[in-house]
Design a protein around this motif. Structure first.
Motif, PDB file in Angstrom:
ATOM      1  N   THR A 107      65.967  38.475 -12.318  1.00 35.36           N
ATOM      2  CA  THR A 107      65.527  39.319 -13.435  1.00 35.36           C
ATOM      3  C   THR A 107      65.505  40.809 -13.119  1.00 35.36           C
ATOM      4  O   THR A 107      65.541  41.635 -14.028  1.00 35.36           O
ATOM      5  CB  THR A 107      64.113  38.921 -13.901  1.00 35.36           C
ATOM      6  N   GLY A 108      65.387  41.164 -11.849  1.00 34.58           N
ATOM      7  CA  GLY A 108      65.205  42.560 -11.476  1.00 34.58           C
ATOM      8  C   GLY A 108      63.765  43.025 -11.577  1.00 34.58           C
ATOM      9  O   GLY A 108      63.460  44.169 -11.227  1.00 34.58           O
ATOM     10  N   ASN A 109      62.855  42.142 -12.041  1.00 36.99           N
ATOM     11  CA  ASN A 109      61.448  42.514 -12.172  1.00 36.99           C
ATOM     12  C   ASN A 109      60.695  42.287 -10.865  1.00 36.99           C
ATOM     13  O   ASN A 109      61.123  41.528 -10.000  1.00 36.99           O
ATOM     14  CB  ASN A 109      60.796  41.701 -13.290  1.00 36.99           C
ATOM     15  N   LEU A 110      59.532  42.925 -10.759  1.00 43.42           N
ATOM     16  CA  LEU A 110      58.685  42.796  -9.587  1.00 43.42           C
ATOM     17  C   LEU A 110      58.526  41.327  -9.193  1.00 43.42           C
ATOM     18  O   LEU A 110      58.250  40.468 -10.038  1.00 43.42           O
ATOM     19  CB  LEU A 110      57.319  43.413  -9.889  1.00 43.42           C
ATOM     20  N   ASP A 280      69.143  36.355 -17.877  1.00 44.05           N
ATOM     21  CA  ASP A 280      69.831  35.659 -18.956  1.00 44.05           C
ATOM     22  C   ASP A 280      69.045  34.468 -19.506  1.00 44.05           C
ATOM     23  O   ASP A 280      69.428  33.894 -20.522  1.00 44.05           O
ATOM     24  CB  ASP A 280      71.217  35.204 -18.506  1.00 44.05           C
ATOM     25  N   GLN A 281      67.931  34.107 -18.861  1.00 46.76           N
ATOM     26  CA  GLN A 281      67.116  32.987 -19.338  1.00 46.76           C
ATOM     27  C   GLN A 281      65.882  33.448 -20.102  1.00 46.76           C
ATOM     28  O   GLN A 281      64.976  32.650 -20.340  1.00 46.76           O
ATOM     29  CB  GLN A 281      66.692  32.113 -18.138  1.00 46.76           C
ATOM     30  N   ASP A 282      65.838  34.706 -20.498  1.00 43.64           N
ATOM     31  CA  ASP A 282      64.659  35.252 -21.181  1.00 43.64           C
ATOM     32  C   ASP A 282      64.961  35.456 -22.662  1.00 43.64           C
ATOM     33  O   ASP A 282      65.544  36.474 -23.053  1.00 43.64           O
ATOM     34  CB  ASP A 282      64.252  36.578 -20.543  1.00 43.64           C
ATOM     35  N   CYS A 287      66.819  43.050 -25.010  1.00 40.14           N
ATOM     36  CA  CYS A 287      68.221  43.327 -24.650  1.00 40.14           C
ATOM     37  C   CYS A 287      68.547  44.803 -24.785  1.00 40.14           C
ATOM     38  O   CYS A 287      69.628  45.184 -25.247  1.00 40.14           O
ATOM     39  CB  CYS A 287      69.183  42.480 -25.470  1.00 40.14           C
ATOM     40  N   TRP A 288      67.603  45.643 -24.339  1.00 40.21           N
ATOM     41  CA  TRP A 288      67.861  47.086 -24.368  1.00 40.21           C
ATOM     42  C   TRP A 288      69.184  47.411 -23.691  1.00 40.21           C
ATOM     43  O   TRP A 288      70.026  48.112 -24.258  1.00 40.21           O
ATOM     44  CB  TRP A 288      66.712  47.844 -23.690  1.00 40.21           C
ATOM     45  N   LEU A 289      69.371  46.929 -22.488  1.00 38.77           N
ATOM     46  CA  LEU A 289      70.667  47.048 -21.822  1.00 38.77           C
ATOM     47  C   LEU A 289      71.094  45.673 -21.325  1.00 38.77           C
ATOM     48  O   LEU A 289      70.301  44.956 -20.721  1.00 38.77           O
ATOM     49  CB  LEU A 289      70.596  48.010 -20.629  1.00 38.77           C
ATOM     50  N   THR A 290      72.348  45.326 -21.576  1.00 40.42           N
ATOM     51  CA  THR A 290      72.924  44.123 -20.983  1.00 40.42           C
ATOM     52  C   THR A 290      73.490  44.490 -19.618  1.00 40.42           C
ATOM     53  O   THR A 290      74.277  45.431 -19.495  1.00 40.42           O
ATOM     54  CB  THR A 290      74.032  43.544 -21.865  1.00 40.42           C
TER      55      THR A 290
END
Length: 396
Positions: A107-110, A280-282, A287-290
């Motif tokens: 996800t790129g999240n913390l 992609d599973q959220d 979808c601000w940026l793909t």
């Protein structure tokens, strides 16, 4: 020559024009005014928070939230290393120091798995943690179901940097509502814009009042100008708030448009080896940026090659954020790392995602991506070595 296709340009039209014209004709051109108050109420209602303060930027909101929580010299604030620099800069504004934590690779999240031990170790070192500040990366909310209990156990406040995530939902809650305070951005490239601006949200009336007070130069409530502490010129203007009110009425349609565009990207890349979409599973992401993540060993090409190809056709792309622990300005800062953020930075690419893109522009972008993929597919078998890749050590 076709017009350039931008990454995420403003999406404005006649409704925005009518609201801004109303603000101008009302005479409320300077900061504060009826549109500011209405914008605060409407955004608070949309997000599900009790209070809101309209500000000049999202960065201002992060700064004020940290100040209201008492962040200052000698303190630390836990910040994701994969974020825009404003998140970390706001910590430095207070005199505190950021401590960076790596991200989830999907996800790129913390990464919540790193948070418990990090907070424990900081406490053992005698460091006061003023806040943990997760970022909802590219419009996908962080995993607050895991983050919030860890922070509550450690008695550390959460400030949600939801700058990229207005309109997103996770576990039935709206982005911006998860922390002690949440902060939105209305910068020109965000999902909705006030040209420049932001919003601080909270259910904490005392915290909100403190932030509002500091945002207006910390002026005392007396007939003359009196100031007992340093404040800031952080309020949003009435004209820009009018623009925001119009944008808010179109937010759902703009989110839908970006989600539809993401689905077309997903369909295009579905059969491409070594390429996946971030988060992609959220289903609740706005979808601000793909963002695509390219494994160059499997794909046979790098994200930067696609970026160069699209750039030659006047199509704007952007790499994933360069991690904060790699930024010269934060050299020497503490960090808890796994290498995930560095890999996303090396292999990630943000694609044009604006809700204002015309069908012709969308087709142009998709066609140019297909051209690139077709040209690379001819040499793909020469570059893929599955056995070697399966045995290759992970690089950090």
């Amino acid at each position: 020559m076709t017009d350039p296709v931008l990454l995420s340009p403003p999406d404005v039209g006649p409704l925005e024009e009518s609201y801004v014209l109303d603000a101008l004709r009302s005479g409320w051109v300077a900061p504060v005014g009826p549109h500011v108050a209405a914008f605060e109420r409407e955004v608070a209602q949309r997000v599900g928070c009790g209070h809101a303060v309209a500000l000049a930027s999202g960065t201002a909101g992060l700064h004020l939230a940290l100040l209201a929580l008492g962040a200052g010299p000698g303190d630390v604030v836990v910040v994701p290393t994969l974020t825009f620099v404003a998140t970390a800069n706001a910590v430095r504004y207070t005199g505190a120091e950021p401590v960076f934590v790596d991200c989830e690779p999907t996800t790129g999240n913390l990464d919540p798995a790193l948070l418990h031990d990090l907070l424990r170790d900081l406490r053992r070192q005698g460091r006061r943690v003023a806040a943990v500040m997760p970022v909802d990366m590219f419009g996908a909310c962080a995993d607050y179901a895991r983050i919030l209990p860890v922070c509550a156990e450690a008695e550390v406040a959460v400030v949600e940097d939801a700058a990229e995530a207005l309109g997103s939902v996770r576990d039935g809650r709206a982005a911006g509502s998860f922390g002690r305070a949440g902060v939105l951005s209305f910068n020109g490239n965000k999902i909705m814009t006030t040209s420049g601006g932001g919003m601080l949200l909270s259910d904490d009336a005392e915290l909100t009042a403190r932030c509002r007070y500091l945002s207006t130069q910390a002026r005392q409530p007396v007939p003359y100008y009196e100031h007992t502490e340093v404040g800031f010129n952080y309020r949003l203007s009435n004209v820009l708030a009018a623009l925001g009110r119009a944008q808010l009425r179109r937010l759902d349609d703009m989110v839908t448009r970006r989600r539809q565009l993401r689905e077309r990207y997903a369909k295009l890349f579905a059969a491409v080896p070594g390429v996946r979409l971030l988060a992609d599973q959220d289903p609740g992401a706005n979808c601000w940026l793909t963002t695509i993540i390219v494994d160059p060993v499997v794909a046979g090409w790098r994200a930067g090659e696609l970026a160069a190809h699209l750039g030659a056709h006047r199509i704007e792309t952007r790499p994933v954020w360069k991690p904060m622990h790699l930024q010269p300005v934060f050299a020497g800062a503490g960090a808890r790392l796994t290498g995930a953020a560095e890999r996303l930075f090396a292999d990630g690419l943000n694609l044009p995602s604006g809700s204002a893109m015309s069908e012709g522009q969308v087709v142009h972008v998709l066609d140019r991506i297909e051209d690139f993929l077709s040209a690379r597919s001819e040499r793909l078998p020469l570059l893929i070595e599955p056995e070697r890749f399966a045995q290759a050590p992970e690089k950090h």
